[in-house]
Design an enzyme around this catalytic site. Structure first.
Site, PDB file in Angstrom:
ATOM      1  CB  SER A  99     -22.948  23.814  27.392  1.00 41.45           C
ATOM      2  OG  SER A  99     -22.093  24.412  26.446  1.00 41.45           O
ATOM      3  CE  LYS A 129     -21.622  28.001  28.407  1.00 44.91           C
ATOM      4  NZ  LYS A 129     -21.300  26.845  27.532  1.00 44.91           N
ATOM      5  CE  LYS A 186     -26.194  26.071  29.507  1.00 45.81           C
ATOM      6  NZ  LYS A 186     -26.382  25.518  28.140  1.00 45.81           N
ATOM      7  CB  SER A 188     -25.097  27.461  25.674  1.00 49.45           C
ATOM      8  OG  SER A 188     -24.265  26.548  26.333  1.00 49.45           O
TER       9      SER A 188
END
Length: 533
Positions: free
Chosen positions: A94, A97, A277, A159
């Site tokens: 993720s 992203k 993140k 997420s």
């Protein structure tokens, strides 16, 4: 009047003498008849150990780092202090992203614009692929009235994979079924533009696919660009909670950040963290002989931390990839799957903040070298750094700057303008400053070379070197240059050769004429008869 023997000898040596003299004069005037190529080879020392680890100054962290790929970068000085397998391709999960958010911010300026959410956005999550069956979501409903801003928060905080596809669908171009793929192409185009050479994205959310890969260094390049270019990005990634429309999937109407470094109720909390993140999965699956094969999961994390120490403002960005995912049966208390990633970041920040400090390495008033000057009113000139303010950089606390930093100095050759590029070869003219000299005249501030500072093989900075004083050319050198300029004209050598040949011809013709006159006189002279007595 020369004798015949002297004339003969003179004519024999005159022509070679003229040729040698012409070559010497033209060479001194800067018009060599023959040019020799000078190739210089240099070896740069590596700074990585055999296991792919680089540590600035050789001061290692005080604990093992579990992540497979690591990059630790000081954002104030532009110096990387630690890396581990920074160019190794790993699954970004993720953290993908981050690039999704960056592309959205690059293409869409109106974050309040309503986002379309058609059914096809979530179709891939229902396809039977085990890598996508338990995708994290932001809890958005097809009927929700959400904006691009809402979708960004829904993607970056919890997420949400459906939020990533919503953004891809709205920013992508083409027919509805083409939009997400078009958006992913924009992701790859931007990655290439940023120099992320070992990165390829195959989706916008980061769920496992074999062609969705990146490296710790590439993710650093992408994140740094997003963090520094878009002022909204740091605000987005440092948010702990955000209100979204209430839906049947999210009755509280709140999305919460999965980065537990930011949550002061967590044992992973780190007070200086500012984002960015998380990414990972407890396992992933590949196809082999028609069957799904399960593999151990991994944990990734990208974060920034900012700590003020006295008057210095230290900011670090850390990217870690490929830490082991902590499985459910391994967890204790509030430990979660990203356990090792969170601990790696806290350990690296603690080590970096305590091990390095900003040092003033070069001051604007420091002479960095002295170079000899030919044909000048002074025999040498001092070289100073061409910088507006003193140069500071990050160094280990225990390292002496004078012994740790390796200065590599080079200066412009006299064969082309100092500090410039040769117009004929389009190649920078440089030679070792310990062997080189420059010719007068020199103006104060003329760029005469460069200095590169390295520590443990890593380049810290490359500075231009300028003359601290003006050096005029001597009158004798000026006269020599004028004379050399005359002798250096293109027509000079042919003229000398022609004159030499003419002189030789005249000498030979004179010799022949004199010989003929002697023969004619001999014919007219009466025979010398012996008188008999």
């Amino acid at each position: 009047m020369f004798r015949r023997k002297n004339i003969k000898n003179f004519s024999t040596i005159l022509f070679p003498l003229i040729l040698v003299l012409s070559v010497f004069i033209c060479g001194q005037a800067g018009f060599p008849l023959f040019a020799a190529a000078d190739n210089a080879n240099s070896d740069e020392g590596g700074s990585e150990t055999g296991d792919g680890i680089f540590v600035l100054g050789g001061i290692h962290p005080d604990r093992d780092i579990m992540s497979d790929g690591v990059y630790v970068y000081n954002m104030d000085t532009g110096v990387a202090v630690y890396s581990k397998n920074a160019d190794k391709r790993l699954w970004p999960a993720s953290t993908t992203k981050i690039m999704t958010a960056l592309v959205v911010l690059e293409y869409e300026k109106n974050l309040e614009k309503k986002a379309e959410y058609p059914q096809l956005v979530t179709a891939e999550f229902m396809s039977g692929d085990p890598n996508k069956q338990e995708a994290a979501t932001a809890g958005f409903d097809l009927n929700d009235d959400i904006s691009i801003r809402d979708a960004l928060y829904g993607m970056m905080l919890p997420s949400g994979c459906e939020a990533a596809n919503i953004l891809a669908y709205n920013i992508g171009e083409g027919q509805p079924e083409e939009r997400i793929n078009n958006f992913v192409q924009k992701m790859n185009d931007l990655a290439a533009k940023l120099g992320a050479e070992n990165t390829h994205f195959s989706n916008a959310h980061g769920l496992f696919e074999p062609e969705n890969y990146s490296t710790a260094y590439d993710m650093f390049l992408i994140t740094k660009y997003a963090y520094e270019k878009h002022s909204f990005f740091p605000e987005l990634v440092n948010t702990v909670e955000y209100a979204v429309p209430i839906s049947q999937y999210n009755p509280d109407g709140v999305v919460v950040n999965t980065n537990w470094l930011l949550r002061n109720t967590s044992s992973y909390y780190y007070q200086f963290a500012k984002g960015i993140k998380t990414g990972g999965f407890d396992s992933y699956y590949t196809r082999s002989n028609g069957e799904w094969v399960e593999h151990p999961g991994l944990a990734n994390l990208v974060s920034v931390a900012n700590r003020n120490v006295d008057r210095d403002n230290y900011r670090y960005m850390i990217v870690t990839m490929g830490a082991p995912w902590l499985l459910k049966y391994d967890r204790e208390g509030d430990q979660q799957g990203l356990h090792h990633a969170f601990n790696d970041h806290k350990a690296l920040y603690g080590w970096a903040f305590s091990s390095f400090e900003n040092d003033c390495i070069i001051r604007t008033t420091d002479p960095l070298a002295v170079i000899k000057v030919l044909y000048g009113s002074a025999d040498e000139v001092q070289l100073f750094p061409m910088i507006d303010s003193d140069f500071w950089t990050l160094l280990p606390n225990s390292v002496d700057a004078d012994s740790a930093i390796n200065p590599i100095i080079s200066l412009a050759s006299d064969e082309c303008s100092c500090g410039s590029t040769d117009a004929d070869t389009d190649k920078e003219c440089e030679c070792d400053i310990r062997e080189g000299v420059v010719s007068a005249p020199i103006a104060k501030g003329d760029v005469l070379g460069t200095m590169e500072l390295q520590i443990a093989g890593q380049s810290l900075v490359k500075l231009q070197l300028m003359a601290g004083d003006a050096v005029a050319k001597t009158s004798g050198a000026i006269a020599r240059d004028r004379l050399s300029g005359f002798f250096g004209q293109k027509w000079f050598i042919p003229l000398i050769l022609l004159l030499g040949a003419a002189i030789i011809v005249l000498i030979i013709m004179n010799y022949i004429n004199r010989h003929r006159r002697r023969l004619a006189a001999a014919r007219k002279r009466p025979p010398n008869k012996r008188i008999r007595r």
